[in-house]
Design an enzyme around this catalytic site. Structure first.
Site, PDB file in Angstrom:
ATOM      1  CB  SER A 755      -0.968  -0.039   1.187  1.00  0.00           C
ATOM      2  OG  SER A 755      -2.002   0.905   1.025  1.00  0.00           O
ATOM      3  CG  ASP A 833      -6.421  -2.925  -4.398  1.00  0.00           C
ATOM      4  OD1 ASP A 833      -7.306  -2.265  -3.821  1.00  0.00           O
ATOM      5  OD2 ASP A 833      -5.231  -2.903  -4.053  1.00  0.00           O
ATOM      6  CG  HIS A 865      -5.604  -2.357  -0.583  1.00  0.00           C
ATOM      7  ND1 HIS A 865      -4.714  -1.971  -1.563  1.00  0.00           N
ATOM      8  CD2 HIS A 865      -5.196  -1.734   0.557  1.00  0.00           C
ATOM      9  CE1 HIS A 865      -3.821  -1.147  -1.045  1.00  0.00           C
ATOM     10  NE2 HIS A 865      -4.088  -0.997   0.236  1.00  0.00           N
TER      11      HIS A 865
END
EC number: 3.4.14.5
Length: 898
Positions: A755, A833, A865
């Site tokens: 991330s 995602d 994600h």
């Protein structure tokens, strides 16, 4: 061929090689910097031979991982959480309270409800271990993996839920009613109310329904626990769990196949509010019912209505979606339109027999944008204790102005299509009924939303008292007791015209700083305050003793003085206080010891009820003790050239040999609202870092400027310039460690994160390819204009007003700066995602191809994600170890460089 482009200098200029010192302030071993000014150049040291990690086959790595993770599954989600204390009120019984909580069942590895009894007395010579007793009889609470509905999948992503079973529950103290969602159903049971306390597991009662699809976000009505509300297909429904009467309250969503034609929702928090503001619900029961002359009652629900017709729709196509060949989402990209939002209210008329007579849908007397000018986000909402006012915490789009407003139910009128009738309804509302802005604050950095807001019962009609936490005044989040005068607005609706921004503002009568100092009160991710209105005390969690440890504190909110710490130093705590403030539970751990859960009794002298002390009462979960084959990291700190003290963690290779220098992996997050370096046990969530150290890598973790719990100035250092300062701090930390430890090989440094950590891994390779040999980037943002409004604009501003910042912060726009050697960049991304869309990776790949730059790619077709599927998680860790082995740590990796 890859070469170091320049000899690395040691910027921090520190040369103290003394052993670790235990600082009194922090209660945790921290290796600190010294005041020496000389630099230590690499040529001044004896020549060290590189250590090469053993080269394993894929199958061998798979077996190694399985062996190192054998204790990992046992530790995951083992600790109980979501505690609820209930008084037994049995003078002759042996127990004072029963505590309920969620924990993992040993039989089927699902989260379910348990309870334990708190004894009135204990034998202080022995440690009491409370027994866990299941509240519920075994029943199928969980669907098979992958069978969650789309709505459930997305909510689990937003809440970062990785376990199965019951994720949360609602409880009504007066009736003893539990309400929870499990599998595809909503269930209720009773315990701890007038009917007494069970001694046997209870069979949950299914709330029957006519709704064909999944029901979400169930809540008990606090004014009448026979009634519950829930969300079905983006509308609010209610149901009576006794009579089984069910009613749909709102009709804004039509369940059309074409999302573009069905853009409205009621009672639902939209994506940005869930992901960026941690608000997961969009409706709020009034805590009190209004009685009617006929013996009935009026129940009220405040809710938000969203219109997302102007919000862009993102389409994700994948054969892995099985029955859904394409998934579509409303996703407001930075600089584009957010959902249009308003408040509405539903009034449910109940007769004396408990049946619905009528439901009235009400809207604000004037449009939301007129009453709440400049407001973009409803960050929080609820009701005052008496139910006289609804309240809301509102933010502007830049998130630099916050308002707390009171909204009277009188401000709502029935929804009416007839223009004349609507005008009559408007004229029936007195001019004195307006919103009331009881507090406002602004900042030039940004406002971090939290959950701390406690409203006291009104003792004077013209005043309201509350406790709120603010960072804007001192740069650190602290508690304030505020009294606002509920002054009638000078704006007269009947005279026409629009209100001025200041017309609804109420003057502040008194503002008392309850806490102060260069530390912060915690108010997110489960941390909140507990107010003892009898003794006039407030309990809170904070970082007063150390930025690396969370502790429970108490202080008077009437005469604030010295803050009292109630938890033991040397650990980081997460606490829950009983409603009567006579017990608290702490889940605590440190770098060496896995989490433990203990119960403490609070007491005070009769002559000084504000002087609180704790007494250990019982253990709920004992620590598992040191894990086999686990070596905890060492915490270090150094004085950065920016003037801040930065903290880090160092995992040394397990079989450290003198005369050798080791490949180094920098594990990174580096973004806002996260702190990786603290005195908590890392052997569960970050066990892979221990695995790397066991294979012969040095592993380093550093919290750079921008991370949390260090104050707004520290966190706000990258305002308007994400990606431009973080790597400087990380490199300075690596150089500092290399000046202290000659076993760190700065010619073989890899970086990995997910991330924001994936984003910074790319930034590191792009900005400092002379330092970072390999970057492994998971689910990275590569183009900030592709990310959402709430997050991106908070930190980077609107793209039209910060073009340079958006350009410099977007790696996709600078692909030509990546190295031209192969085997240096690996991208990992879940194809489904819905947060950082796969488009971020695909557009970076397009620019890398145009620039003629090499890369490696690993796609996870079933993942969003976060990696959820166990097989995907295992593959990710295998790929990580194998890539580092082949391209950084082994002898074959060294040959690739030549």
């Amino acid at each position: 061929m890859w070469k170091r482009s320049e000899q690395m200098k040691i910027k921090s200029g520190k040369c103290n090689m003394a052993a670790a010192m235990e600082t009194e302030q922090l209660g945790v071993e921290i290796f600190e910097t010294a005041d020496c000014e000389e630099n230590i150049e690499s040529q001044d040291r004896p020549k060290l031979e590189p250590f090469y990690v053993e080269r394993y086959s894929w199958s061998q790595l798979k077996k190694l991982l399985a062996d190192t993770r054998k204790y990992h599954g046992y530790m995951m989600a083992k600790a109980p959480h979501d505690f609820m204390f209930v008084k037994r009120n049995d003078p002759d019984g042996p127990h004072s309270d029963r505590i309920y909580y969620l924990a993992m069942s040993g039989e089927n590895r699902e989260n379910t409800l348990f309870y334990s009894e708190i004894p009135k007395t204990i034998n202080r010579a022995a440690v009491l271990m409370l027994s866990w007793k299941p509240l519920l009889d075994l029943f199928q609470a969980t669907l098979d993996y992958g069978m969650y509905s789309r709505e459930e999948e997305l909510l689990r992503e937003r809440k970062r839920i990785g376990t199965v079973g019951i994720a949360s529950y609602d409880y009504h103290q007066g009736s003893g009613t539990f309400l929870f969602q499990a599998g595809s159903g909503i269930y209720h049971v009773k315990d701890g109310g007038p009917q007494g306390f069970t001694q046997q597991p209870l069979r949950p009662n299914l709330v029957e329904t006519s709704c064909p699809n999944i029901r979400m976000d169930p809540k008990l009505c606090p004014a009448d626990p026979d009634w519950i509300a829930f969300i079905h297909s983006n509308d609010i429904w209610i149901s009576n769990i006794v009579t089984r009467e069910e009613r749909r309250l709102t009709y804004v969503h039509n369940e059309l196949a074409n999302m573009e034609e069905d853009a409205r929702s009621a009672g639902v928090a939209t994506f940005v509010l869930q992901e960026e503001f941690d608000r997961y619900s969009g409706y709020w029961w009034c805590p009190k019912a209004e009685t009617t002359p006929s013996g009935g009652k009026i129940l009220r629900i405040l809710y938000e209505e969203n219109d997302e017709s102007e919000v862009e729709i993102i389409h994700v196509t994948s054969p892995m979606l099985e029955t859904r060949r394409a998934d579509s989402f409303r996703y407001p990209k930075t600089g584009t339109a957010n959902p249009k939002v308003t408040f509405k209210m539903s009034e449910i008329m109940i007769d004396a027999e408990g049946r619905i007579i009528d439901v009235i849908d009400k809207e604000l007397i004037q449009p939301f944008e007129i009453l709440f000018e400049g407001v973009e986000y409803i960050a929080r909402a609820g009701w005052t204790p008496e139910g006289k006012y609804a309240w809301s915490i509102l933010l502007d789009r830049s998130q630099t102005r916050l308002q707390i407003v009171l909204i009277s139910p009188e401000l709502f009128i029935p929804v009416e299509d007839d223009v004349m009738e609507r005008q009559r309804l408007i004229e029936s509302v007195p001019d004195s009924v307006t919103p009331l802005i009881i507090y406002e604050e602004t900042t030039d950095i940004w406002i971090n939303i939290h959950d701390i807001f406690h409203v006291f019962p009104q003792s004077h009609e013209e005043e309201i008292e509350f406790i709120f936490a603010s960072e804007c005044k001192t740069g650190f989040r602290h508690l304030y007791k505020i009294t606002s005068i509920l002054k009638e607005s000078k704006y007269k609706r009947s005279s026409g015209g629009l209100p001025a921004p200041s017309d609804f503002k109420c003057p502040i009568k008194e503002e008392i700083a309850i806490t102060s100092g260069e530390w912060e009160v915690l108010g997110r991710h489960g941390s909140n305050i507990q107010v003892d209105e009898v003794r006039r005390l407030v309990y809170f969690e904070g970082t007063k003793d150390s930025p690396l440890e969370h502790h429970l504190y108490v202080v008077s909110y009437v005469n604030p003085g010295e803050v009292t710490r109630l938890t033991d130093r040397g650990y980081s705590h997460s606490c829950c206080i009983s409603q009567h403030c006579d017990f608290f539970i702490s889940k605590y751990s440190n770098q060496k010891n896995p989490h433990c859960v203990s119960l403490y009794k609070l007491s005070s002298p009769e002559d000084d009820p504000t002087c609180k002390t704790k007494e250990f009462w019982a253990t709920i979960l004992d620590s598992a003790g040191p894990l086999p084959d686990y070596t905890p990291p060492e915490i270090f700190s150094f004085e950065s050239t920016t003037g801040f003290t930065l903290y880090g963690m160092l995992y040394k290779p397990h079989d450290l040999q003198p005369g050798k220098k080791y490949p180094t992996v920098l594990f990174i997050y580096g973004g806002p609202q996260v702190q990786l370096v603290n005195n908590r046990f890392k052997g569960v969530k970050y066990f892979r870092l221990n695995t790397l150290a066991s294979l012969g890598y040095v592993v380093v973790v550093i919290d750079n400027r921008g991370s949390c719990h260090r104050g707004l100035k520290f966190e706000g250092a990258f305002k308007y310039k994400m990606g431009q300062i973080e790597i400087d701090d990380q490199v300075e930390g690596l150089q500092y460690l290399a000046s202290r430890y000659d076993f760190i090989d700065l010619d073989r440094v890899g970086i990995h994160g997910w991330s924001y950590g994936g984003y910074l891994s790319l930034m590191a390779l792009m900005q400092r390819s002379d330092i970072f040999r390999v970057a492994i980037a998971g689910a990275p943002v590569t183009l900030w204009i592709f990310y959402d409004t709430g997050y991106t604009e908070r930190y980077m501003g609107h793209p039209d007003q910060n073009e340079q910042g958006y350009y410099l912060g977007s790696v996709a726009m600078q692909a030509e700066k990546f190295p031209s050697e192969p085997n240096r960049l690996l991208l990992l991304h879940g194809f489904l995602d819905e947060n950082v869309h796969f488009a971020h990776t695909s557009i970076l790949l397009s620019f890398l191809v145009r620039a003629g730059k090499p890369y490696d790619l690993q796609i996870y077709p079933q993942e969003r994600h976060s990696i959820r599927v166990p097989e995907s998680g295992e593959h990710y860790e295998l790929h990580l170890l194998h890539y580092l082995q082949e391209n950084l740590g082994s002898r074959i990796a060294a040959l690739k460089v030549i």
